[in-house]
Design an enzyme around this catalytic site. Structure first.
Site, mmCIF file in Angstrom:
data_model
loop_
_atom_site.group_PDB
_atom_site.id
_atom_site.type_symbol
_atom_site.label_atom_id
_atom_site.label_comp_id
_atom_site.label_asym_id
_atom_site.label_seq_id
_atom_site.Cartn_x
_atom_site.Cartn_y
_atom_site.Cartn_z
ATOM 1 N N CYS A 1 0.862 -1.177 0.000
ATOM 2 C CA CYS A 1 0.000 0.000 0.000
ATOM 3 C C CYS A 1 0.902 1.233 0.000
ATOM 4 C CB CYS A 1 -0.857 -0.003 1.256
ATOM 5 S SG CYS A 1 0.176 0.053 2.736
ATOM 6 N N HIS B 1 3.418 2.010 11.706
ATOM 7 C CA HIS B 1 2.272 1.811 12.604
ATOM 8 C C HIS B 1 2.037 2.960 13.558
ATOM 9 C CE1 HIS B 1 4.004 -2.119 11.471
ATOM 10 N NE2 HIS B 1 2.755 -2.322 11.120
ATOM 11 N N HIS C 1 -1.371 -4.731 19.565
ATOM 12 C CA HIS C 1 -0.854 -4.337 18.257
ATOM 13 C C HIS C 1 -0.224 -2.949 18.375
ATOM 14 C CE1 HIS C 1 -0.719 -3.099 14.034
ATOM 15 N NE2 HIS C 1 -0.730 -4.391 13.749
ATOM 16 N N GLU D 1 -0.012 -0.411 16.449
ATOM 17 C CA GLU D 1 -0.813 0.751 16.057
ATOM 18 C C GLU D 1 -1.769 1.157 17.179
ATOM 19 O OE1 GLU D 1 -2.937 0.582 12.250
ATOM 20 O OE2 GLU D 1 -4.408 1.935 13.131
ATOM 21 N N THR E 1 -6.495 0.676 11.620
ATOM 22 C CA THR E 1 -6.682 0.836 10.175
ATOM 23 C C THR E 1 -6.761 -0.488 9.408
ATOM 24 O OG1 THR E 1 -4.280 0.944 9.931
ATOM 25 C CG2 THR E 1 -5.462 3.048 10.077
ATOM 26 N N CYS F 1 -8.348 1.613 6.489
ATOM 27 C CA CYS F 1 -7.816 2.371 5.355
ATOM 28 C C CYS F 1 -8.241 1.780 4.007
ATOM 29 C CB CYS F 1 -6.300 2.447 5.451
ATOM 30 S SG CYS F 1 -5.513 0.894 4.999
ATOM 31 N N SER G 1 -1.412 -7.631 10.736
ATOM 32 C CA SER G 1 -2.857 -7.661 11.001
ATOM 33 C C SER G 1 -3.673 -7.791 9.718
ATOM 34 C CB SER G 1 -3.269 -6.391 11.757
ATOM 35 O OG SER G 1 -4.669 -6.330 11.884
ATOM 36 N N ASN G 2 -3.365 -6.949 8.729
ATOM 37 C CA ASN G 2 -4.214 -6.969 7.522
ATOM 38 C C ASN G 2 -4.064 -8.283 6.767
ATOM 39 O OD1 ASN G 2 -2.845 -6.370 4.654
ATOM 40 N ND2 ASN G 2 -1.559 -5.529 6.282
HETATM 41 S S1 SF4 Z 1 -2.869 2.418 7.255
HETATM 42 FE FE1 SF4 Z 1 -3.337 1.321 5.372
HETATM 43 S S2 SF4 Z 1 -2.232 2.535 3.814
HETATM 44 FE FE2 SF4 Z 1 -1.349 3.047 5.807
HETATM 45 S S3 SF4 Z 1 0.373 1.634 6.080
HETATM 46 FE FE3 SF4 Z 1 -1.399 0.720 7.097
HETATM 47 S S4 SF4 Z 1 -2.262 -0.645 5.533
HETATM 48 FE FE4 SF4 Z 1 -0.923 0.797 4.471
#
Ligand code: SF4
Length: 339
Positions: free
Chosen positions: A21, A83, A133, A135, A173, A203, A232-233
């Site tokens: 991303c 993060h 986490h 973040e 996010t 996001c 995480s994603n």
């Molecule tokens: S918030 Fe979304 S765009 Fe930003 S680093 Fe994390 S995954 Fe990537």
């Protein structure tokens, strides 16, 4: 004959968008540019992005990854990961006279700003996210007295607030969109006056990768997500794929982690990768599959992505200064040659 039909029907559905991303791209380039600009070693607090391969590649180039600011020698350069960090980490860095480059993704910074604003207005902030986490630790640290973590729908019953008329939810996010909405619904049942963030906290990249893998998963017997276990994603992509109908799903860092047994009776393999994953790792998985008869690759792309972010401002400033100095030297050089 039956076998031949099965072989020819084998295929891969490759999800797009996948992989890097804009926030990850920016953070990785920030470390590379810092190494070029200031020379090794460059310290990085936490994994710059949650991907083994990326971290190992940057280590080879001279980046040193540390867990805490106190591990960085005084006066050195430290980069904060994509993060994000709590304000207290900036203070610690200042005390140790570290030069900092903040590679926090602008979309994480946006959530930090929302937390600060709602805390100023004395809201209770219900932050939906995964305990521990990085973040979530960073965002909570913006307003520790106002933030309560809500780790999924099952956690809603434990939430206490001071004033039910002043409650807002925010989120990490990189969550599953569907599960987050379940959590929000449960919170709304408990706190009917709950307000929502002014714009999406999950996001664009997380959302797009989930939309694409849902489409792929509906037709797949097996989904392979390339990504690290602490991403995480990436972990969410496996869950979303199974939820959308994939019969089986696995997360792997590298092709070598794929188990041949997963392919038993499989005709269609869905492939995607998390937002912190360079495409070279996906190519490795596609090669591995091709060697086993899954060479027919069809891209499933529900949308295009065009987002980019400029480099962290500290780095841009120094790169500009260097470019200006180089231009100055070049001009002098030309003068000299003419005389
Ligand atoms: S918030 Fe979304 S765009 Fe930003 S680093 Fe994390 S995954 Fe990537």
């Amino acid at each position: 004959m039956g076998d031949m039909t099965a072989t020819s029907a084998r295929r891969v559905l490759l999800a797009a968008p996948r992989g890097y991303c804009a926030g990850v791209d920016r953070a990785v380039i920030a470390v590379e540019k810092a190494l070029e600009q200031y020379g090794a070693p460059i310290y990085v607090r936490k994994e710059i992005v949650h991907n083994k391969y990326v971290v190992q590649t940057l280590e080879k180039k001279g980046a040193i990854f540390v867990d805490e600011t106190e591990e960085v020698p005084e006066g050195s350069i430290v980069i904060f990961s994509a993060h994000g960090v709590a304000p207290v980490v900036h203070e610690e860095a200042a005390q140790r006279q570290l030069a900092t480059i903040d590679a926090t993704c602008p979309l994480v910074t946006k959530v930090h700003k929302e937390a600060v604003r709602f805390a100023k207005e004395d809201y209770d902030i219900l932050l939906i996210g995964h305990e521990g986490h990085e973040e979530v630790i960073g965002t909570s640290g913006e307003a520790p007295d106002h933030v309560t973590l809500v780790d999924g729908p099952g956690d809603v019953k434990n939430v206490e607030v001071r004033d039910e008329s002043k409650v807002v939810w925010l989120s990490q996010t990189t969550l599953s969109v569907d599960e987050t909405m379940e959590t929000v619904d449960a919170l709304q049942d408990r706190f009917p006056q709950l307000i929502s963030p002014p714009s999406d906290d999950i996001c664009y990249a997380t959302q797009n990768r989930q939309i694409a893998i849902k489409q792929v998963a509906a037709e797949s017997d097996l989904v392979i997500v390339v990504g690290s276990k602490n991403s995480s994603n990436s972990v969410r992509l496996v869950e979303v794929a199974i939820g959308a109908g994939a019969k089986d799903g696995h997360l792997v860092d590298y092709a070598s982690e794929i188990d041949e047994a997963w392919l038993e009776g499989v005709t269609t393999v869905g492939v995607t990768s998390g937002a912190s994953v360079p495409d070279v790792l996906v190519e490795g998985v596609l090669e591995w599959l091709a060697e086993r008869g899954y060479g027919d690759v069809e891209v499933v792309q529900p949308m295009q992505e065009t987002m980019t972010f400029s480099l962290p401002k500290e780095l841009r400033r120094d790169l500009r200064a260097e470019a200006a100095a180089a231009a100055g030297t070049a001009a002098t050089g030309t003068d000299g040659a003419e005389r």
